[in-house]
Structures are given as structure tokens and as C-alpha cells.
Scaffold this motif. Structure first.
Motif, mmCIF file in Angstrom:
data_model
loop_
_atom_site.group_PDB
_atom_site.id
_atom_site.type_symbol
_atom_site.label_atom_id
_atom_site.label_comp_id
_atom_site.label_asym_id
_atom_site.label_seq_id
_atom_site.Cartn_x
_atom_site.Cartn_y
_atom_site.Cartn_z
ATOM 1 N N ALA A 41 0.837 -1.208 0.000
ATOM 2 C CA ALA A 41 0.000 0.000 0.000
ATOM 3 C C ALA A 41 0.868 1.254 0.000
ATOM 4 O O ALA A 41 0.588 2.213 -0.721
ATOM 5 N N TRP A 42 1.923 1.250 0.794
ATOM 6 C CA TRP A 42 2.801 2.415 0.851
ATOM 7 C C TRP A 42 3.412 2.677 -0.527
ATOM 8 O O TRP A 42 3.433 3.809 -1.001
ATOM 9 N N ARG A 43 3.890 1.627 -1.164
ATOM 10 C CA ARG A 43 4.492 1.781 -2.502
ATOM 11 C C ARG A 43 3.450 2.173 -3.540
ATOM 12 O O ARG A 43 3.712 2.980 -4.423
ATOM 13 N N ARG A 44 2.280 1.589 -3.445
ATOM 14 C CA ARG A 44 1.213 1.865 -4.420
ATOM 15 C C ARG A 44 0.750 3.307 -4.320
ATOM 16 O O ARG A 44 0.499 3.964 -5.323
ATOM 17 N N LEU A 45 0.634 3.806 -3.105
ATOM 18 C CA LEU A 45 0.151 5.178 -2.893
ATOM 19 C C LEU A 45 1.242 6.213 -3.090
ATOM 20 O O LEU A 45 0.953 7.367 -3.362
ATOM 21 N N ARG A 46 2.477 5.793 -2.899
ATOM 22 C CA ARG A 46 3.622 6.699 -2.960
ATOM 23 C C ARG A 46 3.319 8.019 -2.235
ATOM 24 O O ARG A 46 3.432 9.098 -2.803
ATOM 25 N N PRO A 47 2.909 7.896 -0.972
ATOM 26 C CA PRO A 47 2.552 9.109 -0.243
ATOM 27 C C PRO A 47 3.768 9.941 0.134
ATOM 28 O O PRO A 47 4.885 9.438 0.180
ATOM 29 N N ALA A 48 3.492 11.197 0.388
ATOM 30 C CA ALA A 48 4.549 12.101 0.841
ATOM 31 C C ALA A 48 5.007 11.665 2.233
ATOM 32 O O ALA A 48 4.267 10.994 2.940
ATOM 33 N N PRO A 49 6.208 12.034 2.602
ATOM 34 C CA PRO A 49 6.694 11.677 3.941
ATOM 35 C C PRO A 49 5.755 12.192 5.036
ATOM 36 O O PRO A 49 5.110 13.227 4.887
ATOM 37 N N VAL A 50 5.703 11.460 6.119
ATOM 38 C CA VAL A 50 4.871 11.835 7.259
ATOM 39 C C VAL A 50 5.795 12.368 8.345
ATOM 40 O O VAL A 50 6.786 11.715 8.684
ATOM 41 N N PRO A 51 5.490 13.544 8.896
ATOM 42 C CA PRO A 51 6.345 14.073 9.974
ATOM 43 C C PRO A 51 6.436 13.096 11.145
ATOM 44 O O PRO A 51 5.443 12.443 11.502
ATOM 45 N N GLY A 52 7.612 13.017 11.723
ATOM 46 C CA GLY A 52 7.848 12.113 12.842
ATOM 47 C C GLY A 52 6.899 12.333 13.995
ATOM 48 O O GLY A 52 6.466 11.371 14.637
ATOM 49 N N ARG A 53 6.536 13.578 14.265
ATOM 50 C CA ARG A 53 5.628 13.860 15.380
ATOM 51 C C ARG A 53 4.241 13.282 15.129
ATOM 52 O O ARG A 53 3.565 12.851 16.057
ATOM 53 N N VAL A 54 3.818 13.224 13.863
ATOM 54 C CA VAL A 54 2.524 12.634 13.533
ATOM 55 C C VAL A 54 2.586 11.117 13.716
ATOM 56 O O VAL A 54 1.682 10.509 14.286
ATOM 57 N N ILE A 55 3.662 10.507 13.237
ATOM 58 C CA ILE A 55 3.835 9.057 13.400
ATOM 59 C C ILE A 55 3.870 8.709 14.886
ATOM 60 O O ILE A 55 3.206 7.771 15.333
#
Length: 163
Positions: A126-140
Motif C-alpha cells: 500500500a505504501w508503494r502503491r500510494l507513494r505518499p509524501a513523507p509523514v512528519p515524525g511527530r505525527v507518526i
């Protein structure tokens, strides 16, 4: 496959994964808790990880609301929601935790099969398929801490309600 379907897959894969956990909770607890106690594991820790199928089912249903919210948010934003993307990462890590638990206990743990066969592969795909922008560490970090807190609270509530 559409990006929306990929996002909704989070809930579908989670549901199959948690079904394995629910169906094996009582069997695993009855088999493993006595072994761990006999091996000298701390009683408080061991007793806290034991569960029953009804208790685990209730806790899973409570957690499922948050997973469904993340999947729907992902579908609504075409996979661009930071909440969804962080949840997808945390879900994949959750699969890795199952593998680590099995190694530490030298045995099967509830959810291990679907973690290895579905959770981790789905999360990577899913991550590869969506190729989403990076997520800030604080959100993760916020999503990971919220997931842990929700899981602990759901298990505690289920233990209280279904004693």
C-alpha cells in the motif's frame, strides 16, 4: 486498483488479522500463560497478556473503530491524509511486533500468521502503491502512542466488563 480501495484495504486486512487474534486468544492463553509462569516470567506481565476470545473480541471491536476511521479518512483524501499514512506505517510495524513476540516467546502468538502473510506485505504494498509524501515524525509518534494507549484501554475495559 484505485487509491481509495487501497486505503480501505487497511480496514479489511486489519479485520482478517484481528479475526485470527480473536479466534486464538483463549487457546493461546490457556496454553502459554502457564508455560511462561513456569519459566519464571513476571506474573503481573504474564497475567496481563492472557485473554479470552470474548474479551479480545470486545477490545478488537473498540480498536476497529479507530482503524475504520483511518481507512475512511485515507479513502476520502485519496491516501493523502497524514493520519491515514501514519496509521498505515504503524499497522505495518504492528505486524513486525508480532514476529518479534513470537521470537521472544519461541512460539506462536495470536495474529502471527496474518501478520506475516497479510499485515506486513499489505503495508509495504500500500505504501508503494500510494507513494505518499513523507509523514512528519511527530505525527507518526502521536498515532503510534494513540494506538498503544487505545489498545491498552480497550483490553482493560474488556477485562473489566467481561470478568
Amino acid at each position: 486498483m484505485s487509491r481509495r480501495a487501497v486505503c480501505l484495504g487497511l480496514f479489511a486486512v486489519w479485520a482478517v488479522h484481528d479475526l485470527e487474534e480473536v479466534l486464538t486468544a483463549t487457546w493461546w492463553s490457556e496454553r502459554t500463560v502457564p508455560r511462561l509462569l513456569a519459566e519464571g516470567w513476571p506474573p503481573g506481565l504474564v497475567e496481563s497478556i492472557g485473554s479470552t476470545t470474548p474479551r479480545f473480541a470486545l477490545a478488537a471491536a473498540l480498536v476497529g473503530v479507530a482503524v475504520l476511521a483511518a481507512a475512511v479518512q485515507g479513502a476520502r483524501t485519496d491516501g493523502e491524509s497524514r493520519f491515514f499514512r501514519a496509521a498505515l506505517l504503524v499497522f505495518g510495524w504492528h505486524g513486525a511486533v508480532h514476529a518479534a513476540q513470537a521470537i521472544a516467546l519461541r512460539d506462536y502468538v495470536p495474529g502471527l500468521v496474518t501478520a506475516v502473510v497479510l499485515v506486513i506485505p499489505y503495508s509495504i504494498w500500500a505504501w508503494r502503491r500510494l507513494r505518499p509524501a513523507p509523514v512528519p515524525g511527530r505525527v507518526i509518534a502521536a498515532v503510534a502512542l494513540a494506538a498503544i494507549a487505545l489498545t491498552v484501554a480497550a483490553q482493560a475495559l474488556a477485562r473489566i466488563l467481561l470478568t
